[in-house]
Write an enzyme that holds these catalytic residues in place. Structure first.
Site, mmCIF file in Angstrom:
data_model
loop_
_atom_site.group_PDB
_atom_site.id
_atom_site.type_symbol
_atom_site.label_atom_id
_atom_site.label_comp_id
_atom_site.label_asym_id
_atom_site.label_seq_id
_atom_site.Cartn_x
_atom_site.Cartn_y
_atom_site.Cartn_z
ATOM 1 N N PRO A 29 -0.587 -2.646 0.436
ATOM 2 C CA PRO A 29 -1.833 -3.001 1.116
ATOM 3 C C PRO A 29 -2.424 -4.317 0.626
ATOM 4 O O PRO A 29 -3.210 -4.934 1.328
ATOM 5 C CB PRO A 29 -2.758 -1.822 0.797
ATOM 6 C CG PRO A 29 -2.174 -1.151 -0.390
ATOM 7 C CD PRO A 29 -0.696 -1.426 -0.357
ATOM 8 N N ASP A 64 -12.280 -5.336 3.633
ATOM 9 C CA ASP A 64 -11.021 -5.984 3.303
ATOM 10 C C ASP A 64 -11.354 -7.279 2.572
ATOM 11 O O ASP A 64 -12.138 -8.095 3.073
ATOM 12 C CB ASP A 64 -10.291 -6.252 4.633
ATOM 13 C CG ASP A 64 -8.966 -6.955 4.439
ATOM 14 O OD1 ASP A 64 -8.932 -7.943 3.689
ATOM 15 O OD2 ASP A 64 -7.976 -6.516 5.042
ATOM 16 N N GLY A 65 -10.771 -7.471 1.400
ATOM 17 C CA GLY A 65 -11.079 -8.645 0.581
ATOM 18 C C GLY A 65 -10.846 -9.953 1.311
ATOM 19 O O GLY A 65 -11.650 -10.891 1.226
ATOM 20 N N GLU A 118 -14.204 -3.856 -2.257
ATOM 21 C CA GLU A 118 -13.105 -2.885 -2.355
ATOM 22 C C GLU A 118 -12.848 -2.372 -0.938
ATOM 23 O O GLU A 118 -13.770 -2.071 -0.201
ATOM 24 C CB GLU A 118 -13.517 -1.748 -3.309
ATOM 25 C CG GLU A 118 -12.598 -0.550 -3.341
ATOM 26 C CD GLU A 118 -11.156 -0.867 -3.726
ATOM 27 O OE1 GLU A 118 -10.944 -1.540 -4.747
ATOM 28 O OE2 GLU A 118 -10.246 -0.445 -2.993
ATOM 29 N N GLN A 141 0.970 6.351 2.033
ATOM 30 C CA GLN A 141 0.563 5.941 0.699
ATOM 31 C C GLN A 141 0.577 7.139 -0.234
ATOM 32 O O GLN A 141 0.210 8.240 0.155
ATOM 33 C CB GLN A 141 -0.842 5.346 0.788
ATOM 34 C CG GLN A 141 -1.265 4.605 -0.456
ATOM 35 C CD GLN A 141 -2.473 3.724 -0.156
ATOM 36 O OE1 GLN A 141 -2.431 2.860 0.703
ATOM 37 N NE2 GLN A 141 -3.555 3.966 -0.853
ATOM 38 N N ASP A 196 -8.200 -8.850 -8.187
ATOM 39 C CA ASP A 196 -7.560 -7.744 -8.908
ATOM 40 C C ASP A 196 -6.834 -6.906 -7.872
ATOM 41 O O ASP A 196 -7.331 -5.873 -7.435
ATOM 42 C CB ASP A 196 -8.648 -6.939 -9.631
ATOM 43 C CG ASP A 196 -8.069 -5.752 -10.394
ATOM 44 O OD1 ASP A 196 -6.841 -5.671 -10.532
ATOM 45 O OD2 ASP A 196 -8.866 -4.908 -10.840
ATOM 46 N N HIS A 203 -7.885 -6.356 -18.070
ATOM 47 C CA HIS A 203 -9.246 -6.602 -17.586
ATOM 48 C C HIS A 203 -9.977 -7.648 -18.418
ATOM 49 O O HIS A 203 -10.714 -8.472 -17.876
ATOM 50 C CB HIS A 203 -10.029 -5.282 -17.536
ATOM 51 C CG HIS A 203 -9.528 -4.359 -16.462
ATOM 52 N ND1 HIS A 203 -9.124 -3.064 -16.713
ATOM 53 C CD2 HIS A 203 -9.332 -4.560 -15.143
ATOM 54 C CE1 HIS A 203 -8.714 -2.506 -15.581
ATOM 55 N NE2 HIS A 203 -8.829 -3.393 -14.613
ATOM 56 N N ASP A 235 -10.942 0.464 -9.653
ATOM 57 C CA ASP A 235 -11.013 1.341 -10.826
ATOM 58 C C ASP A 235 -12.226 1.036 -11.703
ATOM 59 O O ASP A 235 -12.588 1.832 -12.570
ATOM 60 C CB ASP A 235 -9.711 1.296 -11.634
ATOM 61 C CG ASP A 235 -9.356 -0.096 -12.124
ATOM 62 O OD1 ASP A 235 -10.261 -0.822 -12.587
ATOM 63 O OD2 ASP A 235 -8.164 -0.466 -12.051
ATOM 64 N N ASP A 267 0.275 -4.724 -5.911
ATOM 65 C CA ASP A 267 1.531 -5.436 -5.714
ATOM 66 C C ASP A 267 1.558 -6.081 -4.320
ATOM 67 O O ASP A 267 1.006 -5.535 -3.374
ATOM 68 C CB ASP A 267 2.634 -4.367 -5.815
ATOM 69 C CG ASP A 267 4.015 -4.953 -5.802
ATOM 70 O OD1 ASP A 267 4.464 -5.355 -6.870
ATOM 71 O OD2 ASP A 267 4.626 -4.995 -4.723
#
Lengths: 284, 391
Positions: A162, A137-138, A105, A30, A155, A61, A85, A158
């Site tokens: 991940p 992990d969402g 997150e 990454q 949110d 947002h 973010d 791509d």
């Protein structure tokens, strides 16, 4: 002169002058970088793809937050998937009526790094007492979660990377399970002109679980190639039929300052260009 | 047969110093030589963009040197991508040339920023459907070459008549084929097959436009540029002259790229090993070096190369000798039936032209350590066009 070239597409792309690099990290296949650009302020890119910039993040947002919250009209509990973010959190926190916000997150380092290098994104929202940060992990979180939320905002990054699990049928099914009866799921869904498949694929995967599924849109300059679409999924079809007058009343009552969102934009954002409607029609 | 040069012992001083400093076995990579080779090829093929095939010598110093010269990189695996990422090279200037890939290989390359890929069949084409808006593809065409030691058109490449089928299939899948690629062979004795391939590709490109309205924009002429091991080869200018002429037949808009590996790296590295044992067996004196066929000399097996050697001695006497590698396997012999002066423990043997497909294919057999690569004459200033790590 240092430059940063986005490598999202083979035949088309955007390039930034890099005035200064604030942060660069290469780990586990990454590559993350945050740099200064005169036009866009601080720019964050992951794996060659622009994720967010200080100058145009408000469009993204605000639209993923205020459209579902205003359409619903009585949101108490919000779940944000991703959004490390802090920009989404900042917008959700503007709603005094919201009582509880969970943000999931996958990487706590992203949160810490963004607090340090993109402080204007969260603008102190992480300190809000209504906010609960989960490092998970969402997809895993919604699978295990037994709580209900009025709005879920995905949110994600791509789909090649991940964030790919946040575009699966399983994830959407689990989100439905975590929504109240009148709840809404909204997701980042890519730039439709460049990647029309993302629209049709998402529609196919969401429709089995939600009776009211569509997209709305906004143009975000650094998500190049035209309008970005946001997926909308709910089992209450009334929510996006709410009149502009009602939306305006709610917006005024909420007493929120925005730079892109307003009631007219809210209504207009659900109008889709014919090429998207045609693709969805062929897809059905 | 390896060509053996015998030099006086005082000529060994540099190698002895290197061994004293870094131990043995060693591989000494001279970055200046990479620059010279790059410049020679650029002069012989003006207007051609070079993508160094990093498989030949996947070493950071080689990559930094070529990156500073403006070269791009030809990658084939996620491991090679990681190596490039660590050197801060420009991802835009990479092509992924492995004709057969797993989905995760494609995703790794896309995440790195490489968007050009090579395909040679329909099953491979279908792997790109999900990424069709992001990629540009080259179709690899097969042009078998019976005159090279390594024919690169057997395992990969489609027939010429399959190109238009693939292009039409790609169009129906919404995929963009932007050009053609071929490999005329490795270490080609002449450029006849390159010329033949360019002529055929010119015809294919013209036909595709005429018959299907399909505009291609790239021709990748691969590698195959020869270097001298023990047999003399054509100089690069003479080798490329017919290629240059053939390229003139292409439509003007076609961008020509090449993937040199061996030509750039072979002469840039020398092997330095030491004698760790000797024995008299029959008529011959056997010398056991600390590097061999399972190590840096692996190219003698995998790459069909025979490296020129140098030994250092002031003794006039000659005897029959064998140079063997250190492992327990009896195929681990570098050179036999050679005539040379007697050598002694710790004496140095230098192998030349050992930059390409040497350490790249060496093994850990017997758990012997691989030779250490020491880079000399590294570039002092690297390209400023890339993002640098914050200090």
């Amino acid at each position: 002169m240092n430059t940063y070239s986005e490598t999202l597409y083979d035949s088309y792309g955007q390039e930034f002058a890099v005035d200064k690099i604030y942060f660069e990290n290469k780990t586990d296949h990454q590559h993350l970088i945050i740099f200064e650009n005169t036009k866009f302020g601080r720019v964050m890119a992951l794996d060659g793809i622009i994720q967010t910039t200080e100058a145009d993040e408000f469009i993204y947002h605000e639209m993923l937050t205020h459209v579902p919250l205003m359409a619903h009209g009585n949101v108490k509990r919000v779940l944000i998937i991703g959004g490390g973010d802090g920009g989404m959190l900042r917008e959700v926190c503007k709603h005094a009526s919201v009582e509880h916000i969970t943000q999931v997150e996958i990487d706590d380092q992203v949160v810490e790094m963004c607090k340090e290098y993109l402080p204007n994104h969260s603008a102190g929202a992480y300190d809000d007492s209504r906010v609960h940060i989960m490092i998970d992990d969402g997809a895993n979180f919604v699978r295990e979660c037994t709580d209900k939320f009025d709005v879920i905002i995905s949110d994600s990054t791509d789909p090649i990377g991940p964030g790919d699990v946040l575009f699966t049928s399983d994830f959407y099914a689990d989100c439905k399970k975590c929504l109240t009866d009148d709840g809404v799921l909204v997701t980042q869904n890519g730039v439709a002109y460049m990647q029309l498949d993302e629209v049709t694929t998402t529609a196919k995967r969401l429709q089995p679980y939600f009776s009211d599924q569509t997209f709305y849109s906004a143009a975000v300059p650094t998500y190049i190639g035209g309008i970005m679409t946001f997926a909308w999924a709910s089992n209450n079809p009334v929510l996006r039929k709410v009149s502009v007058e009602t939306i305006a009343q709610r917006f005024n009552a909420a007493n929120i300052t925005t730079r892109y969102y307003n009631p007219a934009i809210h209504m207009a954002s659900f109008a889709l260009p014919q090429y998207i409607l045609d693709a969805l029609q062929d897809n059905a | 047969m390896n060509r053996i040069t015998i030099e006086p012992t005082d000529k060994a001083e540099f190698y002895q110093q290197m061994v004293q400093q870094h131990g043995s076995p060693l591989l000494i990579l001279d970055c200046d030589q990479l620059v010279q080779q790059y410049n020679a090829l650029s002069n012989a093929l003006p207007g051609v963009e070079f993508y160094y095939a990093i498989k030949a010598l996947p070493h950071p110093a080689a990559i930094q040197t070529l990156d500073a010269l403006g070269a791009g990189f030809d990658i084939a695996t996620s491991g090679e991508i990681e190596l490039l990422r660590a050197q801060n090279t420009r991802a835009r200037q990479t092509i992924h040339t492995h004709p057969i890939k797993r989905d995760e290989d494609i995703r790794d390359a896309l995440r790195f920023g490489c968007t050009t890929f090579v395909v040679d069949n329909i099953w491979e084409l279908e792997k790109f459907v999900n990424y069709r808006h992001r990629v540009g593809l080259l179709v690899r065409v097969s042009f078998p070459n019976p005159n090279t030691p390594i024919d690169l058109s057997r395992k990969f490449g489609c027939r010429e008549d399959e190109v238009s089928i693939l292009v039409q299939k790609a169009q129906s899948l919404g995929l963009h084929i932007k050009g053609l690629s071929f490999h005329a062979g490795s270490q080609c004795p002449d450029s006849d097959n390159h010329v033949h391939a360019i002529e055929q590709c010119t015809e294919i490109i013209n036909d595709l436009y005429k018959n299907h309205g399909k505009l291609l924009s790239v021709l990748d002429i691969g590698g195959g540029f020869p270097v001298e091991y023990t047999q003399p080869v054509m100089d690069i200018e003479s080798f490329c002259n017919p290629i240059r002429k053939a390229l003139l037949q292409l439509p003007d808009h076609i961008q020509i790229i090449a993937e040199p590996g061996r030509y750039l790296s072979a002469s840039a590295m020398k092997s330095v090993s030491r004698i760790m044992g000797k024995a008299k067996r029959g008529e011959a004196c056997w010398y056991y070096l600390d590097d061999g066929i399972y190590g840096s000399y692996s190219g003698q097996l995998f790459d069909h190369a025979t490296y020129p050697l140098t030994i250092f001695s002031d003794i006039a006497e000659r005897e029959q000798a064998v140079l063997a590698g250190p492992t327990c396997d009896s195929i681990d012999v570098i050179a036999e039936q050679i005539s040379m002066p007697p050598l002694f423990m710790g004496d140095i043997v230098v192998g030349h032209q050992m930059g390409a497909y040497t350490s790249a294919t060496s093994t850990h057999f017997n758990l012997f350590d691989k030779a250490t690569i020491v880079a000399i004459n590294k570039p002092t200033r690297v390209s400023e066009n890339i993002i640098r790590l914050k200090k």
